[in-house]
Design an enzyme around this catalytic site. Sequence first.
Site, PDB file in Angstrom:
ATOM      1  N   HIS A 182      34.744  45.009  47.590  1.00 16.07           N
ATOM      2  CA  HIS A 182      35.535  45.223  48.787  1.00 16.07           C
ATOM      3  C   HIS A 182      36.940  45.710  48.440  1.00 16.07           C
ATOM      4  O   HIS A 182      37.515  45.321  47.414  1.00 16.07           O
ATOM      5  CB  HIS A 182      35.658  43.926  49.596  1.00 16.07           C
ATOM      6  N   CYS A 238      36.226  50.306  50.010  1.00 23.83           N
ATOM      7  CA  CYS A 238      36.958  50.806  51.169  1.00 23.83           C
ATOM      8  C   CYS A 238      38.444  50.942  50.831  1.00 23.83           C
ATOM      9  O   CYS A 238      38.965  50.223  49.976  1.00 23.83           O
ATOM     10  CB  CYS A 238      36.800  49.852  52.347  1.00 23.83           C
TER      11      CYS A 238
END
Length: 372
Positions: A182, A238
């Site tokens: 992440h 991301c």
Amino acid sequence: MEPTGRVICSRCNKEYSVAKYATVIRCTECKTTIPIGGQSSRAQGQYCNSSRSSVPQSYLYFKDKFKNKHSSCPADPTDFSLDTKPSRAGSAETHPRKRALLCGVTYENKKYRLKGTINDVNSMKEMLINQFHYPPDCIRVLTEDQKAGCIPPTKKNIQVALKWLVEGSGPGDSLVFFFSGHGLRQPDFAEDELDGFDETICPVDFMQEGMILDNEINSTIVRPLKKGVTLHAIVDACHSGTILDLEYVYNRQSKVWDDNRPPSNAEKSTSGGLAICLSACGDNQLAADTSVFTGKTMAGALTYILFDTVKNNAGITYGDLLDKMHDVIERTNNNRCLSSKLLQKIFRHRRIQDPLLSASEEFDVQSKKFGL
């Protein structure tokens, strides 16, 4: 009796001062029995004499594991010796050399769990060994794969491993940092970001220990790069566009390098080396963890497309690599064989984004061949 050294519990990382003749202690936190001095290499704790008391124990682990001809995932994370002889492939005195750090964070048992990150690490390791001839003993792996006995990708372990990656590097060396997990961003209070946000990566314990900011990554593995050293970072997360805070971002549409130097004039350049980063998406975009390419196995979109493109296009340039990856992404996003509902399910209502290329200096992407 005066303490003459220290011991760290490998299970909970609590540190103790120990007396000269102590042979064993019991951790007050996790109740683990810790042998002191003369213990086997598989002991639960590791004793450090006073001459090394200021060196983090995890740093010693990475440093000595790099010198050993062991696999990147030892059967026991505490299985190492402080008295090992450096191999030729991993010796700090031998140049050029190759060294890689691969991090895959799954976030097991969390609502935000990712299913493809270990597959990403395995693909990247395979590519480094088979395509770019990295010695397996020069590749360090941090994942939550307990079956393989790998070191967990905690914030502390990643920070220490990043320092290990660049330590002692010299002319001709090639370094690789790979992260699959992440990524987030947060307001930039130092005024060194054009968009007003710092990009971050999320270790497995980021909810407790915090994220690792782009500023820290830059100061740890970009700023120390000496002349003749090349670092590639591949970040499948991301908001990863400028995760290394490199000074130039390549615009694939206009075919020019955009200036990404900080408004605050903060120093972000290398010490003469070259840093190149390939990110899964822009700073304000989301990356995809999907099975659309394989039909079954989960993988990060960037990692899978990069692996497949490089494997089938030996000697490809950076420009052609970006174009071919873009073509694959466009075909996938526009595939009329998939219903809109299925696309929404696979991508969670978002398209796969084009990867972003950034670098510490401008170069001709059409002539420079991609190499790690």
